[in-house]
Design a protein around this motif. Structure first.
Motif, PDB file in Angstrom:
ATOM      1  N   PHE A 127      -5.412  40.034  14.859  1.00  0.00           N
ATOM      2  CA  PHE A 127      -4.171  39.316  15.147  1.00  0.00           C
ATOM      3  C   PHE A 127      -3.028  40.258  15.492  1.00  0.00           C
ATOM      4  CE2 PHE A 127      -6.094  35.769  12.506  1.00  0.00           C
ATOM      5  CZ  PHE A 127      -6.359  34.979  13.617  1.00  0.00           C
ATOM      6  N   ILE A 156       0.106  35.928  12.010  1.00  0.00           N
ATOM      7  CA  ILE A 156       0.310  35.672  13.431  1.00  0.00           C
ATOM      8  C   ILE A 156       1.760  35.894  13.816  1.00  0.00           C
ATOM      9  CG2 ILE A 156       0.009  33.935  15.249  1.00  0.00           C
ATOM     10  CD1 ILE A 156      -2.571  34.741  13.853  1.00  0.00           C
ATOM     11  N   TYR A 162      -0.397  28.832  16.975  1.00  0.00           N
ATOM     12  CA  TYR A 162      -1.665  29.199  16.348  1.00  0.00           C
ATOM     13  C   TYR A 162      -2.313  28.007  15.641  1.00  0.00           C
ATOM     14  CZ  TYR A 162      -4.780  30.672  12.681  1.00  0.00           C
ATOM     15  OH  TYR A 162      -5.867  30.771  11.853  1.00  0.00           O
ATOM     16  N   THR A 185       2.205  24.970  13.126  1.00  0.00           N
ATOM     17  CA  THR A 185       1.633  24.802  14.465  1.00  0.00           C
ATOM     18  C   THR A 185       2.348  23.694  15.228  1.00  0.00           C
ATOM     19  OG1 THR A 185      -0.527  25.393  13.543  1.00  0.00           O
ATOM     20  CG2 THR A 185      -0.502  24.482  15.772  1.00  0.00           C
TER      21      THR A 185
END
Length: 341
Positions: A127, A156, A162, A185
């Motif tokens: 990542f 992230i 993500y 998200t």
């Protein structure tokens, strides 16, 4: 399914396909399966080796990976899904790149899949690479089967882009992909990945960040119970598997589990569960509270108009006929539909 040729020296994939570039960080079995899927569907794919390794070792890995994808395509060709000539068009869509060229591989990728081993530090490192080199608007998805999206999202750079995307092996054959977003998200990222997967013939489903996703959680229970029946001498492995193929799997391939409860009636499950608990002394057979709640409210499925599904506005005779047609189609496919004597 898919794959266009990955060049072992990492040469660029041809441009001008009109389809988004797909990248996968991690060139193992899952990465190869994802490359197969998207190249088959016409996408240029960058398959990036996440591990630093000597050039000769990388070339060997790239050649073996490409050969494995080619073998999968030949198998599909043997079953008539594509022509042998198609393989030469599909394989060049895949470019396999060493870790040192990760920036090149991610620069124009609209979707990036992480497919490194199930080790937290390996995920963190992958990542970091993605965060440093992927486009700001790229959707990033981990293929992990182990770690929750809520755990990985903290690694992230842009958690709003993500989510987890759990493929079932073999990835190029099984239609299902389980999508599990983290709280941060964005809905647009989820919808974008759903749209991409549907466009290449996959069937995405959403699930919360919960251990085991949907299918692994269900199959763990079923597989353990099957093994337990062998251990207890209930039946042979052969007879248990035969029962699964032509009884258990046959019905659930058409209806699914919750629709099956509604089809027969939640009361049947309620009473069968109580019997199994009493007969075996094992609480693992107890039904969850929602089954008892549905019983108390009179929502036991098709015969009352509501259960896990709402049948109140449905043309029930047409629904039953359509499902019966699916059952018969499966019987014919399996060579088990017999004409009358």
């Amino acid at each position: 399914m898919g794959a266009r040729e990955s060049v072992p020296d990492g040469g660029p994939s041809p441009a001008g396909t009109g389809k988004e570039v797909i990248a996968c960080v991690g060139a193992g079995r899952m990465g190869a399966g994802i490359a197969h899927v998207f190249a088959y569907a016409g996408h240029p794919v960058r398959l990036i080796d996440a591990k630093p390794r000597p050039e000769e070792e990388f070339r060997r890995l790239a050649a073996e990976t490409l050969a494995g994808i080619a073998d999968g395509l030949r198998a599909l060709s043997e079953f008539g899904l594509l022509d042998e000539d198609d393989i030469a068009r599909i394989l060049p869509r895949i470019t396999i790149l060493p870790r040192g060229r990760v920036a090149e591989g991610l620069a124009d990728a609209r979707f990036v899949f992480e497919g490194v081993p199930e080790v937290l530090e390996a995920k963190r490192e992958a990542f970091a690479l993605i965060g440093a080199h992927a486009a700001a608007d790229a959707v990033v998805a981990s293929t992990t089967s182990t770690f929750l999206a809520t755990t990985l999202a903290g690694m992230i750079a842009r958690p709003e882009r993500y989510l987890n995307a759990h493929w079932l092996n073999p990835a190029y054959l099984v239609p299902l992909v389980e999508l599990s977003p983290a709280p941060a998200t964005g809905e647009d990222a989820i919808r974008a990945l759903e749209g991409l997967l549907e466009a290449v013939g996959k069937v995405p489903v959403r699930c919360a960040a919960s251990p085991g996703y949907i299918v692994p959680r269900l199959q763990a229970l079923c597989m353990n119970e099957a093994a337990r029946m062998v251990e207890e001498g209930v039946a042979t492995a052969e007879d248990i598997d035969r029962a699964v193929r032509v009884g258990f799997g046959f019905r659930f391939a058409v209806l699914g589990l919750l629709e099956f409860i509604d089809w027969g009636g939640g009361d049947i499950l309620y009473y069968a569960s109580r019997y199994l608990v009493e007969a075996t002394g094992q609480e693992r057979f107890a039904s969850p509270a929602i089954v008892g709640r549905n019983m108390a409210e009179g929502n036991i499925g098709l015969k009352t108009g509501r259960g896990f599904y709402d049948f109140s506005t449905m043309d029930v005779p047409a629904y039953r006929k359509e499902r019966l047609g699916r059952f018969l189609a499966l019987l014919r496919h399996g060579g088990m539909a017999r004409p009358p004597a």
